[in-house]
Scaffold this active site. Structure first.
Site, PDB file in Angstrom:
ATOM      1  N   GLY A 167      80.804  50.288  64.637  1.00 30.52           N
ATOM      2  CA  GLY A 167      81.450  50.113  63.335  1.00 30.52           C
ATOM      3  C   GLY A 167      81.890  51.439  62.742  1.00 30.52           C
ATOM      4  CG  ASN A 208      75.224  48.373  54.108  1.00 27.07           C
ATOM      5  OD1 ASN A 208      76.229  48.499  53.417  1.00 27.07           O
ATOM      6  ND2 ASN A 208      74.356  49.360  54.283  1.00 27.07           N
ATOM      7  CD  GLN A 225      75.557  44.453  57.434  1.00 30.94           C
ATOM      8  OE1 GLN A 225      75.119  43.325  57.657  1.00 30.94           O
ATOM      9  NE2 GLN A 225      74.981  45.536  57.935  1.00 30.94           N
ATOM     10  CB  SER A 241      79.405  47.038  64.346  1.00 32.96           C
ATOM     11  OG  SER A 241      78.397  47.594  65.146  1.00 32.96           O
ATOM     12  N   GLY A 242      79.416  45.124  67.236  1.00 36.10           N
ATOM     13  CA  GLY A 242      78.748  44.093  68.025  1.00 36.10           C
ATOM     14  C   GLY A 242      77.273  43.905  67.708  1.00 36.10           C
ATOM     15  CG  HIS A 243      74.491  47.201  66.380  1.00 34.57           C
ATOM     16  ND1 HIS A 243      73.438  47.391  65.512  1.00 34.57           N
ATOM     17  CD2 HIS A 243      75.471  48.037  65.960  1.00 34.57           C
ATOM     18  CE1 HIS A 243      73.767  48.325  64.612  1.00 34.57           C
ATOM     19  NE2 HIS A 243      74.992  48.723  64.864  1.00 34.57           N
ATOM     20  CB  THR A 302      86.593  54.387  81.492  1.00 32.79           C
ATOM     21  OG1 THR A 302      87.292  55.474  82.106  1.00 32.79           O
ATOM     22  CG2 THR A 302      86.530  53.208  82.447  1.00 32.79           C
ATOM     23  CB  CYS A 312      62.832  59.505  53.708  1.00 35.83           C
ATOM     24  SG  CYS A 312      61.447  60.507  53.230  1.00 35.83           S
TER      25      CYS A 312
HETATM   26  N1  PLP Z   1      79.495  49.427  57.912  1.00 39.47           N
HETATM   27  C1  PLP Z   1      78.478  48.710  57.432  1.00 39.47           C
HETATM   28  C2  PLP Z   1      78.675  47.885  56.211  1.00 39.47           C
HETATM   29  C3  PLP Z   1      77.235  48.738  58.078  1.00 39.47           C
HETATM   30  O1  PLP Z   1      76.222  48.021  57.608  1.00 39.47           O
HETATM   31  C4  PLP Z   1      77.081  49.554  59.225  1.00 39.47           C
HETATM   32  C5  PLP Z   1      75.786  49.667  59.900  1.00 39.47           C
HETATM   33  O2  PLP Z   1      74.739  49.421  59.326  1.00 39.47           O
HETATM   34  C6  PLP Z   1      78.193  50.270  59.688  1.00 39.47           C
HETATM   35  C7  PLP Z   1      79.383  50.183  59.010  1.00 39.47           C
HETATM   36  C8  PLP Z   1      78.112  51.143  60.894  1.00 39.47           C
HETATM   37  O3  PLP Z   1      78.058  50.369  62.059  1.00 39.47           O
HETATM   38  P1  PLP Z   1      77.574  51.038  63.438  1.00 39.47           P
HETATM   39  O4  PLP Z   1      76.098  51.146  63.354  1.00 39.47           O
HETATM   40  O5  PLP Z   1      78.002  50.067  64.486  1.00 39.47           O
HETATM   41  O6  PLP Z   1      78.260  52.333  63.550  1.00 39.47           O
END
Ligand code: PLP
Length: 398
Positions: free
Chosen positions: A72, A151, A181, A201-203, A239, A327
Site C-alpha cells: 500500500g 485505519n 482499509q 494492499s494484499g496483506h 520482474t 512509542c
Molecule cells: N494506508 C493505510 C490506510 C494503511 O492502514 C496501511 C497499513 O497499515 C497502509 C496504507 C500501508 O500499507 P502497506 O503496509 O501495505 O504498505
C-alpha cells in the site's frame, strides 16, 4: 483459549485457498513472465488473469489501468509522486490530517521541496470536514488525496461526494484514494466513485505481505517511482512477483464472495463486542460516535488508564488488539488520528482498536467480553485518578 486475533487492520492471516494457488508458482511455474519461451506462458497468463481479477475487484474499465506494486505504501508513493511529476507547474496538494504515515510523511517531504499542502480536519467522530475541503481547492491544486476509510477508527469518508466536490471546483485536479482499509470490507467501484488513482494492499485482505496494486485511470498520466525495465507498461519496473500477484487475485475473489458476510456477520460480531464493552465497562467510550464505519473496526477509549497496559494484559491471554499510541522517543505519543478528532485527554491514552475478520468467531468475542472487564477493573484500581473515576461511575449510572 488459544490465539484471538483482533488486529486485522494491522495485517491479516493468509487464507489457505490463497496459499494453495500460490505454491505452484514457487515450485514448478517459476518462469519470468516476460520470457518468450513456452515455459513462461503459464506465469505470463497467471499475471494477465490476476490483472483481470483486480480490474473487476475495483470495477476499473480496463486491465491496463492496474499496476502491481509491493504494498500500500508503494501504491501511495507511486500515485502521489507520479501525478506531481506530470504536473510540475502545479504546487498545491490537499490531504486529510488522519491519513496513514505513508501519505503524511511523504507530504512532509514534499513541503520541504516547496509544495503547499493543506491538511483537512475531521470532527469529533472522525468524519471529514467537507466544507474545508471544498474551500481549499483552487486553480493550482494538482492532487487531492483522501483515504477511503481510516485505519484506526474505520470511519469511511464519502469518496463519491468528495470526487464531485473536487471536479466541480477544478476538473484538472487528480483524486488519489488510499483504499487499503476498505478492500475486502466494502465494495469498491472506482468508476462510480469518480476516482483517478486508488491503492490497495494484499496483506489487509488475506493475501501475503509484499503485494499491492495501484489503479490509475486511462485519463491520468504518472511517472514511475521505480525506473528500470518495461514491466507494468513502464509504470513500475521489476520482474513481476508472480506467486504473490496470483495470491492477491485469489484473495480478491474470496473477498468479493464474503462481502455480504462482512456486512452482516462480521459487523454483528463487531457490534456485539462494542455494545458488550460499553455495557460492562463504565469508563469505556466509543471514539467514533455514530460515524459510518467499515464493518470490522471499533475504536474504544478507556478513560484514565493506559492503552499499552491493557494490551499487555490482553496479550497474556492470547488476545491481540492495538492501541492508538505510538512509542516515540521514550514517551507515549497519542495517535495523530485521535488527536485530530480531539478525543478527550482522559481517553486518548487508553484507546484500543479492535479489528475483526471473517475468521473471527462468536466464541472469541464472548471470551473477550468475559475477561476484559476484569482487566480494566484491575488497571483502573491502580489509576491515580480515583476521584474522577468515581464521578464518572456515578455519571454513567454504574
Ligand atoms: N494506508 C493505510 C490506510 C494503511 O492502514 C496501511 C497499513 O497499515 C497502509 C496504507 C500501508 O500499507 P502497506 O503496509 O501495505 O504498505
Amino acid at each position: 483459549m488459544s490465539l484471538i486475533y483482533l488486529d486485522n487492520n494491522a495485517t491479516t492471516k493468509v487464507a489457505p485457498e490463497v496459499l494453495e494457488v500460490m505454491l505452484p508458482y514457487f515450485k514448478e511455474e517459476y518462469a519470468n513472465p516476460s520470457s518468450i519461451y513456452e515455459f513462461a506462458k503459464n506465469a505470463n497468463h497467471a499475471v494477465r488473469d490476476a490483472r483481470g481479477v483486480i480490474k473487476d475487484f475495483l470495477n476499473a474499465e480496463n486491465e491496463k489501468e492496474i499496476i502491481f506494486t509491493s504494498c500500500g505504501s508503494e501504491s501511495a508513493n507511486t500515485a502521489i509522486q507520479g501525478v506531481l511529476n506530470m504536473n510540475k507547474n502545479k504546487r498545491h496538494i490537499i490531504t486529510s490530517k488522519v491519513e496513514h504515515p505513508c501519505v503524511l510523511n511523504l507530504y512532509q517531504t514534499l513541503e520541504k521541496q516547496g509544495y503547499k499542502v493543506d491538511y483537512i480536519g475531521v470532527n469529533s467522530n472522525g468524519e471529514l470536514d467537507l466544507a474545508q475541503l471544498e474551500e481549499a481547492i483552487n486553480y493550482d491544486t494538482a492532487l487531492v488525496s483522501i483515504m477511503y476509510a481510516n485505519n484506526e477508527t474505520g470511519v469511511i469518508f464519502p469518496i463519491e461526494k468528495i470526487s464531485e466536490i473536487i471536479k466541480s471546483k477544478n476538473k484538472e485536479t487528480k483524486f488519489f484514494v488510499d483504499a487499503v482499509q476498505v478492500s475486502g470490507k466494502i465494495p469498491i467501484d472506482v468508476q462510480a466513485a469518480g476516482i483517478d488513482l486508488l491503492g490497495i494492499s494484499g496483506h489487509k485482505f488475506h493475501a501475503p505481505k509484499g503485494i499491492g496494486a495501484l489503479y490509475v485511470n486511462s485519463k491520468t498520466l504518472i511517472t514511475p517511482l521505480i525506473i528500470g525495465g518495461h514491466q507494468e507498461r513502464g509504470k513500475r519496473a521489476g520482474t513481476e512477483n508472480v506467486p504473490y500477484i496470483v495470491g492477491m487475485a485469489k484473495a480478491a475473489e474470496l473477498a468479493v464472495d464474503s462481502l455480504k458476510y462482512e456486512a452482516s456477520e462480521v459487523k454483528r460480531l463487531r457490534d456485539k463486542l462494542e455494545t458488550g464493552i460499553l455495557k460492562k465497562v463504565f469508563n469505556a467510550r466509543l471514539n467514533t460516535g455514530a460515524a459510518n464505519r467499515v464493518p470490522n473496526t471499533s475504536n474504544i477509549g478507556f478513560e484514565y488508564i493506559e492503552g499499552e497496559l491493557i494490551l499487555l494484559h490482553l496479550s497474556d491471554l492470547g488476545i491481540c488488539a492495538s492501541s492508538g499510541s505510538a512509542c516515540t522517543s521514550g514517551s507515549l505519543e497519542p495517535s495523530h488520528v485521535l488527536r485530530a478528532m480531539n478525543v478527550p485527554f482522559t481517553a486518548i491514552h487508553g484507546s484500543i482498536r479492535w479489528s475483526l475478520s471473517r475468521y473471527t468467531t462468536e466464541k472469541e468475542i464472548d471470551y473477550v467480553l468475559d475477561v476484559l472487564p476484569g482487566i480494566i477493573n484491575k488497571i483502573t484500581s491502580l489509576s491515580p485518578y480515583q476521584e474522577e473515576l468515581e464521578n464518572l461511575k456515578k455519571l454513567k449510572g454504574f
